[in-house]
Motif scaffolding. Sequence first.
Motif, PDB file in Angstrom:
ATOM      1  N   PRO A  34      59.937  57.212  36.482  1.00 43.52           N
ATOM      2  CA  PRO A  34      59.261  58.460  36.094  1.00 43.52           C
ATOM      3  C   PRO A  34      60.211  59.654  36.053  1.00 43.52           C
ATOM      4  CG  PRO A  34      58.084  57.361  37.881  1.00 43.52           C
ATOM      5  CD  PRO A  34      59.360  56.613  37.666  1.00 43.52           C
ATOM      6  N   VAL A  35      61.217  59.665  36.926  1.00 47.26           N
ATOM      7  CA  VAL A  35      62.192  60.758  36.947  1.00 47.26           C
ATOM      8  C   VAL A  35      62.949  60.788  35.628  1.00 47.26           C
ATOM      9  CG1 VAL A  35      64.264  61.654  38.075  1.00 47.26           C
ATOM     10  CG2 VAL A  35      62.458  60.622  39.448  1.00 47.26           C
ATOM     11  N   VAL A  36      63.442  59.639  35.214  1.00 53.59           N
ATOM     12  CA  VAL A  36      64.218  59.567  33.979  1.00 53.59           C
ATOM     13  C   VAL A  36      63.332  59.884  32.774  1.00 53.59           C
ATOM     14  CG1 VAL A  36      65.529  58.007  32.493  1.00 53.59           C
ATOM     15  CG2 VAL A  36      65.920  58.002  34.960  1.00 53.59           C
ATOM     16  N   ARG A  37      62.121  59.328  32.737  1.00 50.65           N
ATOM     17  CA  ARG A  37      61.216  59.579  31.603  1.00 50.65           C
ATOM     18  C   ARG A  37      60.868  61.055  31.466  1.00 50.65           C
ATOM     19  NH1 ARG A  37      58.641  54.737  32.889  1.00 50.65           N
ATOM     20  NH2 ARG A  37      57.092  55.837  34.116  1.00 50.65           N
ATOM     21  N   THR A  38      60.791  61.770  32.580  1.00 51.67           N
ATOM     22  CA  THR A  38      60.455  63.184  32.546  1.00 51.67           C
ATOM     23  C   THR A  38      61.454  63.987  31.725  1.00 51.67           C
ATOM     24  OG1 THR A  38      59.403  63.036  34.713  1.00 51.67           O
ATOM     25  CG2 THR A  38      60.050  65.224  33.988  1.00 51.67           C
ATOM     26  N   TYR A  39      62.722  63.617  31.796  1.00 52.84           N
ATOM     27  CA  TYR A  39      63.768  64.407  31.156  1.00 52.84           C
ATOM     28  C   TYR A  39      64.495  63.704  30.021  1.00 52.84           C
ATOM     29  CZ  TYR A  39      62.791  67.563  34.853  1.00 52.84           C
ATOM     30  OH  TYR A  39      62.128  68.417  35.690  1.00 52.84           O
ATOM     31  N   GLU A  40      64.052  62.508  29.646  1.00 47.33           N
ATOM     32  CA  GLU A  40      64.807  61.788  28.634  1.00 47.33           C
ATOM     33  C   GLU A  40      64.763  62.449  27.262  1.00 47.33           C
ATOM     34  OE1 GLU A  40      63.538  57.751  28.237  1.00 47.33           O
ATOM     35  OE2 GLU A  40      61.454  58.299  27.983  1.00 47.33           O
ATOM     36  N   LYS A  41      63.813  63.335  27.017  1.00 47.29           N
ATOM     37  CA  LYS A  41      63.758  64.021  25.726  1.00 47.29           C
ATOM     38  C   LYS A  41      64.913  65.021  25.573  1.00 47.29           C
ATOM     39  CE  LYS A  41      58.785  63.544  24.990  1.00 47.29           C
ATOM     40  NZ  LYS A  41      58.676  62.415  25.870  1.00 47.29           N
ATOM     41  N   GLN A  42      65.556  65.390  26.667  1.00 45.07           N
ATOM     42  CA  GLN A  42      66.679  66.318  26.606  1.00 45.07           C
ATOM     43  C   GLN A  42      67.986  65.603  26.253  1.00 45.07           C
ATOM     44  OE1 GLN A  42      67.054  68.981  29.932  1.00 45.07           O
ATOM     45  NE2 GLN A  42      64.858  69.188  30.131  1.00 45.07           N
ATOM     46  N   VAL A  43      67.947  64.291  26.223  1.00 44.39           N
ATOM     47  CA  VAL A  43      69.143  63.528  25.890  1.00 44.39           C
ATOM     48  C   VAL A  43      68.853  62.702  24.648  1.00 44.39           C
ATOM     49  CG1 VAL A  43      69.963  63.448  28.270  1.00 44.39           C
ATOM     50  CG2 VAL A  43      68.530  61.606  27.424  1.00 44.39           C
ATOM     51  N   SER A  44      69.897  62.323  23.932  1.00 46.23           N
ATOM     52  CA  SER A  44      69.697  61.547  22.718  1.00 46.23           C
ATOM     53  C   SER A  44      69.267  60.128  23.049  1.00 46.23           C
ATOM     54  CB  SER A  44      70.976  61.512  21.886  1.00 46.23           C
ATOM     55  OG  SER A  44      71.994  60.838  22.586  1.00 46.23           O
ATOM     56  N   GLU A  45      69.719  59.651  24.188  1.00 47.46           N
ATOM     57  CA  GLU A  45      69.405  58.282  24.546  1.00 47.46           C
ATOM     58  C   GLU A  45      69.590  58.081  26.043  1.00 47.46           C
ATOM     59  OE1 GLU A  45      70.412  53.768  23.043  1.00 47.46           O
ATOM     60  OE2 GLU A  45      71.323  55.467  22.054  1.00 47.46           O
ATOM     61  N   VAL A  46      68.739  57.248  26.612  1.00 43.47           N
ATOM     62  CA  VAL A  46      68.916  56.788  27.982  1.00 43.47           C
ATOM     63  C   VAL A  46      69.308  55.320  27.867  1.00 43.47           C
ATOM     64  CG1 VAL A  46      67.819  56.343  30.211  1.00 43.47           C
ATOM     65  CG2 VAL A  46      67.208  58.391  28.910  1.00 43.47           C
ATOM     66  N   ARG A  80      78.580  62.579  37.153  1.00 46.37           N
ATOM     67  CA  ARG A  80      78.345  61.247  37.743  1.00 46.37           C
ATOM     68  C   ARG A  80      77.652  61.425  39.089  1.00 46.37           C
ATOM     69  NH1 ARG A  80      81.775  56.020  38.210  1.00 46.37           N
ATOM     70  NH2 ARG A  80      82.434  56.677  36.149  1.00 46.37           N
ATOM     71  N   GLN A  81      76.682  60.569  39.337  1.00 50.53           N
ATOM     72  CA  GLN A  81      75.970  60.553  40.620  1.00 50.53           C
ATOM     73  C   GLN A  81      75.773  59.103  41.017  1.00 50.53           C
ATOM     74  OE1 GLN A  81      74.522  62.935  42.763  1.00 50.53           O
ATOM     75  NE2 GLN A  81      73.757  61.278  44.040  1.00 50.53           N
ATOM     76  N   VAL A  82      76.247  58.752  42.189  1.00 50.17           N
ATOM     77  CA  VAL A  82      76.002  57.420  42.730  1.00 50.17           C
ATOM     78  C   VAL A  82      75.066  57.601  43.908  1.00 50.17           C
ATOM     79  CG1 VAL A  82      77.024  55.381  43.796  1.00 50.17           C
ATOM     80  CG2 VAL A  82      78.251  56.578  41.974  1.00 50.17           C
ATOM     81  N   GLY A  83      73.968  56.879  43.893  1.00 40.11           N
ATOM     82  CA  GLY A  83      72.982  56.993  44.956  1.00 40.11           C
ATOM     83  C   GLY A  83      71.719  57.669  44.452  1.00 40.11           C
ATOM     84  N   GLU A  84      70.843  57.959  45.382  1.00 42.33           N
ATOM     85  CA  GLU A  84      69.546  58.517  45.033  1.00 42.33           C
ATOM     86  C   GLU A  84      69.666  59.849  44.306  1.00 42.33           C
ATOM     87  OE1 GLU A  84      66.844  58.661  48.309  1.00 42.33           O
ATOM     88  OE2 GLU A  84      67.331  56.631  48.919  1.00 42.33           O
ATOM     89  N   LEU A  85      68.680  60.114  43.469  1.00 39.23           N
ATOM     90  CA  LEU A  85      68.637  61.327  42.664  1.00 39.23           C
ATOM     91  C   LEU A  85      67.192  61.788  42.601  1.00 39.23           C
ATOM     92  CD1 LEU A  85      70.293  63.122  40.650  1.00 39.23           C
ATOM     93  CD2 LEU A  85      69.553  61.545  38.881  1.00 39.23           C
ATOM     94  N   THR A  86      66.965  63.051  42.867  1.00 40.75           N
ATOM     95  CA  THR A  86      65.601  63.575  42.795  1.00 40.75           C
ATOM     96  C   THR A  86      65.334  64.153  41.412  1.00 40.75           C
ATOM     97  OG1 THR A  86      66.157  65.818  43.482  1.00 40.75           O
ATOM     98  CG2 THR A  86      65.681  64.208  45.248  1.00 40.75           C
TER      99      THR A  86
END
Length: 98
Positions: A34-46, A80-86
């Motif tokens: 859900p975190v990624v889906r919330t903001y995926e419109k701001q990127v060309s691709e996930v 780059r982020q390794v580990g949990e992300l809010t």
Amino acid sequence: MSIAEQLDAASGTNRLVLVEFYADWSPHYEWLEPVVRTYEKQVSEVVKVNIVGDKAVADSFNIETAPAFILLQRGHELWRQVGELTIDELKLVLEEFK
């Protein structure tokens, strides 16, 4: 289309590309969707990379653990982020680079 082909195609755009490294056994993977889906419109691709199934791609980014995230633009690593992300952390990063 393979993961490598997706990354090659995405690198041709000027928009942001979020690469999400995951593992099926990672307890973090389910709540990240859900975190990624919330903001995926701001990127060309996930682009989702399974660190076990797509080990060569994960290795090419020096990723050994999940979850991990890389933000790319024109094939260049911006973040780059390794580990949990809010949700808030991801939002800040995407706002910074959009």
